[in-house]
Design a protein around this motif. Sequence first.
Motif, mmCIF file in Angstrom:
data_model
loop_
_atom_site.group_PDB
_atom_site.id
_atom_site.type_symbol
_atom_site.label_atom_id
_atom_site.label_comp_id
_atom_site.label_asym_id
_atom_site.label_seq_id
_atom_site.Cartn_x
_atom_site.Cartn_y
_atom_site.Cartn_z
ATOM 1 N N THR A 8 0.850 -1.191 0.000
ATOM 2 C CA THR A 8 0.000 0.000 0.000
ATOM 3 C C THR A 8 0.883 1.238 0.000
ATOM 4 O O THR A 8 1.761 1.366 0.860
ATOM 5 C CB THR A 8 -0.906 0.033 1.239
ATOM 6 N N PRO A 9 0.711 2.135 -0.954
ATOM 7 C CA PRO A 9 1.557 3.332 -0.983
ATOM 8 C C PRO A 9 1.355 4.174 0.262
ATOM 9 O O PRO A 9 0.255 4.267 0.801
ATOM 10 C CB PRO A 9 1.074 4.061 -2.252
ATOM 11 N N ASN A 38 -9.604 11.734 1.008
ATOM 12 C CA ASN A 38 -9.412 10.444 1.677
ATOM 13 C C ASN A 38 -10.709 9.658 1.757
ATOM 14 O O ASN A 38 -10.760 8.457 1.460
ATOM 15 C CB ASN A 38 -8.862 10.666 3.091
ATOM 16 N N ASP A 39 -11.793 10.327 2.180
ATOM 17 C CA ASP A 39 -13.088 9.652 2.327
ATOM 18 C C ASP A 39 -13.558 9.066 0.999
ATOM 19 O O ASP A 39 -14.018 7.914 0.940
ATOM 20 C CB ASP A 39 -14.135 10.638 2.842
ATOM 21 N N LEU A 40 -13.469 9.846 -0.067
ATOM 22 C CA LEU A 40 -13.932 9.379 -1.379
ATOM 23 C C LEU A 40 -13.058 8.246 -1.903
ATOM 24 O O LEU A 40 -13.560 7.327 -2.562
ATOM 25 C CB LEU A 40 -13.942 10.544 -2.368
ATOM 26 N N SER A 41 -11.764 8.303 -1.616
ATOM 27 C CA SER A 41 -10.867 7.230 -2.050
ATOM 28 C C SER A 41 -11.181 5.936 -1.318
ATOM 29 O O SER A 41 -11.250 4.860 -1.928
ATOM 30 C CB SER A 41 -9.404 7.637 -1.814
ATOM 31 N N ARG A 42 -11.397 6.029 -0.009
ATOM 32 C CA ARG A 42 -11.735 4.829 0.760
ATOM 33 C C ARG A 42 -13.071 4.251 0.301
ATOM 34 O O ARG A 42 -13.228 3.023 0.199
ATOM 35 C CB ARG A 42 -11.808 5.172 2.249
ATOM 36 N N SER A 46 -9.987 2.360 -2.447
ATOM 37 C CA SER A 46 -8.567 2.688 -2.554
ATOM 38 C C SER A 46 -8.055 3.205 -1.215
ATOM 39 O O SER A 46 -8.827 3.707 -0.394
ATOM 40 C CB SER A 46 -8.341 3.751 -3.636
ATOM 41 N N PRO A 47 -6.751 3.090 -0.994
ATOM 42 C CA PRO A 47 -6.216 3.624 0.275
ATOM 43 C C PRO A 47 -6.277 5.139 0.305
ATOM 44 O O PRO A 47 -6.320 5.805 -0.735
ATOM 45 C CB PRO A 47 -4.768 3.126 0.268
ATOM 46 N N ALA A 48 -6.295 5.689 1.491
ATOM 47 C CA ALA A 48 -6.319 7.143 1.638
ATOM 48 C C ALA A 48 -5.034 7.731 1.078
ATOM 49 O O ALA A 48 -3.937 7.293 1.432
ATOM 50 C CB ALA A 48 -6.473 7.522 3.106
ATOM 51 N N PRO A 49 -5.118 8.722 0.200
ATOM 52 C CA PRO A 49 -3.914 9.272 -0.421
ATOM 53 C C PRO A 49 -3.175 10.284 0.451
ATOM 54 O O PRO A 49 -2.015 10.599 0.177
ATOM 55 C CB PRO A 49 -4.458 9.952 -1.678
ATOM 56 N N TYR A 50 -3.835 10.792 1.503
ATOM 57 C CA TYR A 50 -3.216 11.862 2.284
ATOM 58 C C TYR A 50 -3.196 11.534 3.777
ATOM 59 O O TYR A 50 -4.038 10.791 4.287
ATOM 60 C CB TYR A 50 -3.963 13.181 2.079
ATOM 61 N N ASP A 51 -2.238 12.146 4.444
ATOM 62 C CA ASP A 51 -2.155 12.100 5.903
ATOM 63 C C ASP A 51 -2.070 13.546 6.381
ATOM 64 O O ASP A 51 -0.987 14.054 6.689
ATOM 65 C CB ASP A 51 -0.913 11.309 6.328
ATOM 66 N N PRO A 52 -3.214 14.254 6.448
ATOM 67 C CA PRO A 52 -3.188 15.676 6.806
ATOM 68 C C PRO A 52 -3.237 15.878 8.315
ATOM 69 O O PRO A 52 -4.041 15.269 9.019
ATOM 70 C CB PRO A 52 -4.454 16.218 6.143
#
Length: 331
Positions: A8-9, A38-42, A46-52
């Motif tokens: 997972t990236p 993140n919500d839409l990706s999950r 798909s994994p969450a693309p950001y860690d804000p």
Amino acid sequence: MPKTPRFTPEPRRIEILAFRDVQLLDVAGPLQVFATANDLSRFAGSPAPYDPIVVAEGTMAMSSAGLGLATHVLPRPRSPLDTLIVAGGWGVHSACENQALVGWIKSRARTARRVASVCSGAFLLAKTGLLDGRRAVTHWSRCREFAERFPKVRLEPDPIFVQDGHVWTSAGITAGIDLSLAMVEADLGGELALRVARQLVVFLKRPGGQAQFSATLALQHGNARFEVLHAWIAENLAGDLSVPELARASGMSERSFVRHYSVATGTTPARAVEQIRVEAARRSLETGLPVKRVTTRCGFGSEETMRRSFLRLLGVSPQAYRQRFSPDVRA
């Protein structure tokens, strides 16, 4: 046969810097854009693309709205980071005098793939020297001050946001949402960015520049005589608004009126009349009135004259403005 492990990236770390008397929306707007991505990706599997995360010198930053923000203590300058976003607000000047914080921003920026500011956060970025020689923007009401303090920065007062290499800056407050959506589009493509914009009920690409939100506000300089005049102008848009008539309404000679008005507002009477007419035309177009009727009601004389004024002040035509902001776009 053994299964190939799935990797997972790592999500992109986004740090939004807050401080005492930070503007709440400067922080919350970008934070919500990345959280929604993140919500839409999950939801799509798909994994969450950001860690804000929100960072500050301590574990709490009190916003100018009176709402405290739970924050992470400033990370080590060399720890992994994708994007550093510096918020703005009334506390930005005190933050600029905080040499330790300015030094941390400068060091942290060397690690980040990209650096950004929201609204008056550009003052903090400029204080580090990161904006020297670069194009940048800040809140429309702070542009003159910014230009005087940081002459090495190529300030552009109208854009909603500016990208110059890996450094991004945005205009006033909600423009941080526009900037963050553009980052999502650059990272993950236009389709996801559009879905985020729709979820938040905002434009993916807002029409025009920040001037469209400040044309009339820019005339307000606290001079009671001219504030009364501006109200009179707004009530007589279809009438004679020549300099002699404005001087008469102000109870002054033409020469004295032009001189005092320019000093008080920083613009000419003719340009002020144009701004007030455009402001009134905007409100009329938003109610669904046809362009032709708005032209007459607001005293432009012709549709072409109004079109030129809109393009000069707002960066969009009356027809385009009406299509985007009117509840009825059929006419």
